[in-house]
Design a protein around this motif. Sequence first.
Motif, PDB file in Angstrom:
ATOM      1  N   UNK A  40       0.843  -1.203   0.000  1.00  0.00           N
ATOM      2  CA  UNK A  40       0.000   0.000   0.000  1.00  0.00           C
ATOM      3  C   UNK A  40       0.872   1.245   0.000  1.00  0.00           C
ATOM      4  N   UNK A  41       1.917   1.246   0.804  1.00  0.00           N
ATOM      5  CA  UNK A  41       2.805   2.403   0.864  1.00  0.00           C
ATOM      6  C   UNK A  41       3.506   2.625  -0.480  1.00  0.00           C
ATOM      7  N   UNK A  42       3.906   1.541  -1.132  1.00  0.00           N
ATOM      8  CA  UNK A  42       4.579   1.659  -2.427  1.00  0.00           C
ATOM      9  C   UNK A  42       3.642   2.249  -3.476  1.00  0.00           C
ATOM     10  N   UNK A  43       2.387   1.794  -3.505  1.00  0.00           N
ATOM     11  CA  UNK A  43       1.420   2.321  -4.480  1.00  0.00           C
ATOM     12  C   UNK A  43       1.161   3.803  -4.221  1.00  0.00           C
ATOM     13  N   UNK A  44       0.999   4.177  -2.977  1.00  0.00           N
ATOM     14  CA  UNK A  44       0.762   5.587  -2.647  1.00  0.00           C
ATOM     15  C   UNK A  44       1.956   6.455  -3.044  1.00  0.00           C
ATOM     16  N   UNK A  45       3.146   5.951  -2.811  1.00  0.00           N
ATOM     17  CA  UNK A  45       4.343   6.714  -3.205  1.00  0.00           C
ATOM     18  C   UNK A  45       4.432   6.868  -4.724  1.00  0.00           C
ATOM     19  N   UNK A  46       4.105   5.797  -5.449  1.00  0.00           N
ATOM     20  CA  UNK A  46       4.156   5.894  -6.907  1.00  0.00           C
ATOM     21  C   UNK A  46       3.149   6.917  -7.412  1.00  0.00           C
ATOM     22  N   UNK A  47       1.959   6.953  -6.820  1.00  0.00           N
ATOM     23  CA  UNK A  47       0.945   7.912  -7.256  1.00  0.00           C
ATOM     24  C   UNK A  47       1.414   9.344  -7.004  1.00  0.00           C
ATOM     25  N   UNK A  48       2.063   9.582  -5.854  1.00  0.00           N
ATOM     26  CA  UNK A  48       2.565  10.930  -5.553  1.00  0.00           C
ATOM     27  C   UNK A  48       3.677  11.317  -6.527  1.00  0.00           C
ATOM     28  N   UNK A  49       4.596  10.399  -6.790  1.00  0.00           N
ATOM     29  CA  UNK A  49       5.726  10.696  -7.680  1.00  0.00           C
ATOM     30  C   UNK A  49       5.235  11.001  -9.091  1.00  0.00           C
ATOM     31  N   UNK A  69       6.814   4.050 -14.624  1.00  0.00           N
ATOM     32  CA  UNK A  69       6.328   4.212 -15.998  1.00  0.00           C
ATOM     33  C   UNK A  69       5.089   3.354 -16.242  1.00  0.00           C
ATOM     34  N   UNK A  70       5.052   2.155 -15.669  1.00  0.00           N
ATOM     35  CA  UNK A  70       3.876   1.307 -15.810  1.00  0.00           C
ATOM     36  C   UNK A  70       2.665   1.925 -15.119  1.00  0.00           C
ATOM     37  N   UNK A  71       2.866   2.478 -13.929  1.00  0.00           N
ATOM     38  CA  UNK A  71       1.783   3.157 -13.213  1.00  0.00           C
ATOM     39  C   UNK A  71       1.307   4.387 -13.979  1.00  0.00           C
ATOM     40  N   UNK A  72       2.238   5.145 -14.517  1.00  0.00           N
ATOM     41  CA  UNK A  72       1.896   6.347 -15.275  1.00  0.00           C
ATOM     42  C   UNK A  72       1.062   6.000 -16.516  1.00  0.00           C
ATOM     43  N   UNK A  73       1.450   4.934 -17.225  1.00  0.00           N
ATOM     44  CA  UNK A  73       0.689   4.533 -18.406  1.00  0.00           C
ATOM     45  C   UNK A  73      -0.702   4.008 -18.026  1.00  0.00           C
ATOM     46  N   UNK A  74      -0.802   3.312 -16.890  1.00  0.00           N
ATOM     47  CA  UNK A  74      -2.087   2.748 -16.473  1.00  0.00           C
ATOM     48  C   UNK A  74      -3.049   3.804 -15.961  1.00  0.00           C
ATOM     49  N   UNK A  75      -2.546   4.943 -15.516  1.00  0.00           N
ATOM     50  CA  UNK A  75      -3.410   5.990 -14.978  1.00  0.00           C
ATOM     51  C   UNK A  75      -4.376   6.530 -16.019  1.00  0.00           C
ATOM     52  N   UNK A  76      -4.049   6.395 -17.313  1.00  0.00           N
ATOM     53  CA  UNK A  76      -4.968   6.832 -18.358  1.00  0.00           C
ATOM     54  C   UNK A  76      -6.243   5.995 -18.346  1.00  0.00           C
ATOM     55  N   UNK A  77      -6.130   4.722 -17.945  1.00  0.00           N
ATOM     56  CA  UNK A  77      -7.299   3.852 -17.854  1.00  0.00           C
ATOM     57  C   UNK A  77      -7.895   3.844 -16.448  1.00  0.00           C
ATOM     58  N   UNK A  78      -7.055   4.000 -15.433  1.00  0.00           N
ATOM     59  CA  UNK A  78      -7.544   3.973 -14.049  1.00  0.00           C
ATOM     60  C   UNK A  78      -8.357   5.222 -13.736  1.00  0.00           C
ATOM     61  N   UNK A  79      -7.907   6.349 -14.236  1.00  0.00           N
ATOM     62  CA  UNK A  79      -8.573   7.612 -13.913  1.00  0.00           C
ATOM     63  C   UNK A  79      -7.971   8.229 -12.668  1.00  0.00           C
TER      64      UNK A  79
END
Length: 252
Positions: A40-49, A69-79
């Motif tokens: 959970x902490x890792x996901x939250x940190x990635x979202x902030x970065x 980079x994977x999180x950044x690309x997925x945010x287009x679909x996650x919202x």
Amino acid sequence: MRKLLVILGMVTCMVGLSACGQKEEATGPITKEQAEQFGVQLVQNMDVIVSQNSVDQYASNEAELAGLESWQAAMEEIGTFEGTDGVALKVDDDEIIINVNVLGSDHDAVVEIIMEYDDFQKTSDVVSITTNVTYSFGELMKNAALNTLIGMGTVFVVLILISLIISCFNIIPKIQEKKKKKAEAKDATTTGASVQADPVVAQIAAKEELADDTELVAVIAAAIAAYEGAGSTDGFVVRSIRKSNKSKWQNA
């Protein structure tokens, strides 16, 4: 007395089993609570970065950079990131896999964290972070149908191009025949021009022939003057001498 000994034996066994269980959990590479806290902490940190556009600062760590980079690309679909919903933990001999369920405004996702565990040194390192968007069954079927249409469309386009290329094999001989006819027509025009120039050449040749047969010309001119009853050959000019194709009987 015997009942007391049996009760004490049962208590001792339960305490021993509980102690063994606690010892095994304590010496394991990671507990589920630790995995959940870490994931959970890792996901939250990635979202902030990613939201702060600071991905380039982690270029020195290949695994972290790939995860961002994977999180950044997925945010287009996650919202919009709306938190997490539980963690799944899988532990092998030398590998730890943590799957964090992510909630989004448009689509949910699963962040897969893979860690290598060194049992001798009791250390673990993150080697891979991947964000996989979760699609509904309808969306999966839609994407599958779209991929099928694209694949079939590509095949049909290629077949049409091949058929067009094959049809060109029938057109090429016709084009070559047209070029041949144009060349023949051009040769015929050149030959006609040469034929038109032939009379001029004949006149020049006749003049040259007359120049060589001066005596014959004089004799013919005198014969014509005598036939006409003229006193001289001044009024006669012999321009050419040609051999007659008629026989003597026809001339008579």
